[in-house]
Scaffold this motif. Sequence first.
Motif, PDB file in Angstrom:
ATOM      1  N   TRP A   1       0.769  -1.219   0.041  1.00  0.00           N
ATOM      2  CA  TRP A   1      -0.109   0.129   0.083  1.00  0.00           C
ATOM      3  C   TRP A   1       0.750   1.308   0.092  1.00  0.00           C
ATOM      4  O   TRP A   1       1.962   1.198   0.475  1.00  0.00           O
ATOM      5  CB  TRP A   1      -0.876   0.014   1.024  1.00  0.00           C
ATOM      6  CG  TRP A   1      -0.340  -0.023   2.554  1.00  0.00           C
ATOM      7  CD1 TRP A   1       0.105  -1.090   3.289  1.00  0.00           C
ATOM      8  CD2 TRP A   1      -0.145   1.243   3.180  1.00  0.00           C
ATOM      9  NE1 TRP A   1       0.705  -0.669   4.374  1.00  0.00           N
ATOM     10  CE2 TRP A   1       0.578   0.842   4.531  1.00  0.00           C
ATOM     11  CE3 TRP A   1      -0.402   2.668   3.023  1.00  0.00           C
ATOM     12  CZ2 TRP A   1       0.847   1.693   5.633  1.00  0.00           C
ATOM     13  CZ3 TRP A   1       0.071   3.496   4.080  1.00  0.00           C
ATOM     14  CH2 TRP A   1       0.615   3.037   5.405  1.00  0.00           C
ATOM     15  N   ARG A   2       0.260   2.333  -0.611  1.00  0.00           N
ATOM     16  CA  ARG A   2       0.826   3.551  -0.791  1.00  0.00           C
ATOM     17  C   ARG A   2       0.145   4.847  -0.455  1.00  0.00           C
ATOM     18  O   ARG A   2      -1.092   4.255  -0.819  1.00  0.00           O
ATOM     19  CB  ARG A   2       1.730   3.832  -1.917  1.00  0.00           C
ATOM     20  CG  ARG A   2       3.067   2.827  -2.190  1.00  0.00           C
ATOM     21  CD  ARG A   2       4.087   3.107  -1.204  1.00  0.00           C
ATOM     22  NE  ARG A   2       5.209   2.392  -1.477  1.00  0.00           N
ATOM     23  CZ  ARG A   2       5.536   1.274  -1.047  1.00  0.00           C
ATOM     24  NH1 ARG A   2       4.802   0.512  -0.069  1.00  0.00           N
ATOM     25  NH2 ARG A   2       6.831   0.796  -1.365  1.00  0.00           N
TER      26      ARG A   2
ATOM     27  N   GLN B   1      -0.929   8.540  -1.713  1.00  0.00           N
ATOM     28  CA  GLN B   1      -0.572   9.731  -2.863  1.00  0.00           C
ATOM     29  C   GLN B   1      -1.305  11.023  -2.372  1.00  0.00           C
ATOM     30  O   GLN B   1      -2.504  10.893  -1.913  1.00  0.00           O
ATOM     31  CB  GLN B   1      -0.943   9.268  -4.163  1.00  0.00           C
ATOM     32  CG  GLN B   1      -0.731  10.481  -5.206  1.00  0.00           C
ATOM     33  CD  GLN B   1      -1.515  10.133  -6.454  1.00  0.00           C
ATOM     34  OE1 GLN B   1      -2.841  10.272  -6.540  1.00  0.00           O
ATOM     35  NE2 GLN B   1      -0.836   9.808  -7.415  1.00  0.00           N
TER      36      GLN B   1
ATOM     37  N   THR C   1      -5.114   9.777  -2.095  1.00  0.00           N
ATOM     38  CA  THR C   1      -5.325   8.482  -2.804  1.00  0.00           C
ATOM     39  C   THR C   1      -4.700   7.683  -1.954  1.00  0.00           C
ATOM     40  O   THR C   1      -3.686   7.720  -2.060  1.00  0.00           O
ATOM     41  CB  THR C   1      -5.321   8.746  -4.195  1.00  0.00           C
ATOM     42  OG1 THR C   1      -5.957   9.886  -4.462  1.00  0.00           O
ATOM     43  CG2 THR C   1      -5.856   7.583  -4.968  1.00  0.00           C
TER      44      THR C   1
ATOM     45  N   PHE D   1      -3.447   3.670  -2.421  1.00  0.00           N
ATOM     46  CA  PHE D   1      -3.362   2.569  -3.368  1.00  0.00           C
ATOM     47  C   PHE D   1      -3.088   1.269  -2.593  1.00  0.00           C
ATOM     48  O   PHE D   1      -2.186   1.394  -1.507  1.00  0.00           O
ATOM     49  CB  PHE D   1      -2.068   2.589  -4.191  1.00  0.00           C
ATOM     50  CG  PHE D   1      -2.332   4.135  -4.990  1.00  0.00           C
ATOM     51  CD1 PHE D   1      -3.055   3.687  -6.225  1.00  0.00           C
ATOM     52  CD2 PHE D   1      -1.930   5.300  -4.534  1.00  0.00           C
ATOM     53  CE1 PHE D   1      -2.858   4.898  -7.239  1.00  0.00           C
ATOM     54  CE2 PHE D   1      -2.189   6.393  -5.400  1.00  0.00           C
ATOM     55  CZ  PHE D   1      -2.818   6.211  -6.707  1.00  0.00           C
TER      56      PHE D   1
ATOM     57  N   HIS E   1      -2.848  -3.130  -2.716  1.00  0.00           N
ATOM     58  CA  HIS E   1      -2.742  -4.350  -3.633  1.00  0.00           C
ATOM     59  C   HIS E   1      -2.612  -5.556  -2.663  1.00  0.00           C
ATOM     60  O   HIS E   1      -1.763  -5.479  -1.812  1.00  0.00           O
ATOM     61  CB  HIS E   1      -1.578  -4.235  -4.274  1.00  0.00           C
ATOM     62  CG  HIS E   1      -1.440  -5.618  -5.415  1.00  0.00           C
ATOM     63  ND1 HIS E   1      -0.697  -6.798  -4.821  1.00  0.00           N
ATOM     64  CD2 HIS E   1      -2.077  -5.836  -6.476  1.00  0.00           C
ATOM     65  CE1 HIS E   1      -0.697  -7.444  -5.869  1.00  0.00           C
ATOM     66  NE2 HIS E   1      -1.725  -7.352  -6.787  1.00  0.00           N
TER      67      HIS E   1
ATOM     68  N   LEU F   1      -6.965   4.809 -15.141  1.00  0.00           N
ATOM     69  CA  LEU F   1      -6.636   5.705 -14.063  1.00  0.00           C
ATOM     70  C   LEU F   1      -6.233   7.131 -14.576  1.00  0.00           C
ATOM     71  O   LEU F   1      -5.636   7.090 -15.726  1.00  0.00           O
ATOM     72  CB  LEU F   1      -5.615   5.124 -13.185  1.00  0.00           C
ATOM     73  CG  LEU F   1      -5.662   3.601 -12.623  1.00  0.00           C
ATOM     74  CD1 LEU F   1      -4.422   3.044 -11.937  1.00  0.00           C
ATOM     75  CD2 LEU F   1      -6.932   3.721 -11.547  1.00  0.00           C
TER      76      LEU F   1
ATOM     77  N   GLN G   1      -2.685   8.406 -11.296  1.00  0.00           N
ATOM     78  CA  GLN G   1      -2.916   7.434 -10.297  1.00  0.00           C
ATOM     79  C   GLN G   1      -2.433   6.075 -10.554  1.00  0.00           C
ATOM     80  O   GLN G   1      -2.481   5.316  -9.902  1.00  0.00           O
ATOM     81  CB  GLN G   1      -4.494   7.332 -10.032  1.00  0.00           C
ATOM     82  CG  GLN G   1      -5.014   8.372  -9.428  1.00  0.00           C
ATOM     83  CD  GLN G   1      -6.423   8.256  -9.300  1.00  0.00           C
ATOM     84  OE1 GLN G   1      -7.235   7.800 -10.051  1.00  0.00           O
ATOM     85  NE2 GLN G   1      -7.019   9.246  -8.294  1.00  0.00           N
ATOM     86  N   ASP G   2      -1.841   6.099 -11.917  1.00  0.00           N
ATOM     87  CA  ASP G   2      -1.136   4.839 -12.160  1.00  0.00           C
ATOM     88  C   ASP G   2       0.509   4.814 -11.630  1.00  0.00           C
ATOM     89  O   ASP G   2       1.444   3.727 -11.832  1.00  0.00           O
ATOM     90  CB  ASP G   2      -1.123   4.574 -13.522  1.00  0.00           C
ATOM     91  CG  ASP G   2      -0.409   5.779 -14.234  1.00  0.00           C
ATOM     92  OD1 ASP G   2      -0.231   6.693 -13.689  1.00  0.00           O
ATOM     93  OD2 ASP G   2      -0.269   5.639 -15.623  1.00  0.00           O
TER      94      ASP G   2
ATOM     95  N   PHE H   1       1.958   4.168  -8.957  1.00  0.00           N
ATOM     96  CA  PHE H   1       2.318   2.896  -8.257  1.00  0.00           C
ATOM     97  C   PHE H   1       2.091   1.387  -8.800  1.00  0.00           C
ATOM     98  O   PHE H   1       2.442   0.512  -8.387  1.00  0.00           O
ATOM     99  CB  PHE H   1       1.614   2.957  -6.977  1.00  0.00           C
ATOM    100  CG  PHE H   1       2.131   4.173  -5.963  1.00  0.00           C
ATOM    101  CD1 PHE H   1       3.355   4.428  -5.514  1.00  0.00           C
ATOM    102  CD2 PHE H   1       1.027   4.953  -5.674  1.00  0.00           C
ATOM    103  CE1 PHE H   1       3.608   5.604  -4.942  1.00  0.00           C
ATOM    104  CE2 PHE H   1       1.302   6.080  -4.868  1.00  0.00           C
ATOM    105  CZ  PHE H   1       2.603   6.383  -4.410  1.00  0.00           C
ATOM    106  N   LEU H   2       1.673   1.334  -9.971  1.00  0.00           N
ATOM    107  CA  LEU H   2       1.656   0.249 -10.873  1.00  0.00           C
ATOM    108  C   LEU H   2       2.992  -0.427 -10.911  1.00  0.00           C
ATOM    109  O   LEU H   2       2.763  -1.878 -10.719  1.00  0.00           O
ATOM    110  CB  LEU H   2       0.826   0.438 -12.125  1.00  0.00           C
ATOM    111  CG  LEU H   2      -0.489   0.710 -11.973  1.00  0.00           C
ATOM    112  CD1 LEU H   2      -1.400   0.767 -13.237  1.00  0.00           C
ATOM    113  CD2 LEU H   2      -1.532  -0.227 -11.004  1.00  0.00           C
TER     114      LEU H   2
END
Length: 90
Positions: A8-9, A11, A24, A26, A28, A69, A73-74, A76-77
């Motif tokens: 998790w992160r 932003q 926001t 994130f 996973h 996104l 917002q992408d 951290f993908l």
Amino acid sequence: MSGSAPLWRVQQRPHPHTGRPRATVFFHARTTEPRDSWTHTVTGRDGDQGSGLVLRCRFVPLSGAAGLLADRQDEFLPLVEHAEHAEEAG
């Protein structure tokens, strides 16, 4: 959830249209959840912006997430992709 610890992160940057502060999150993690989609109702105190808002959520393949996104917002993908490859190799 199964496997390794969740990734998790957070932003933090101003909203691109209003300039108001925004965070926001994130997240996973692997799951055995059988649903493809679900709804989430935002909760908060009376008068909180967004409280009561109903969001339609869904799982998507990682390979197609970047195109869905907005507003960077992408970013951290790549971390998620790295974690996926590490689990496979592990």
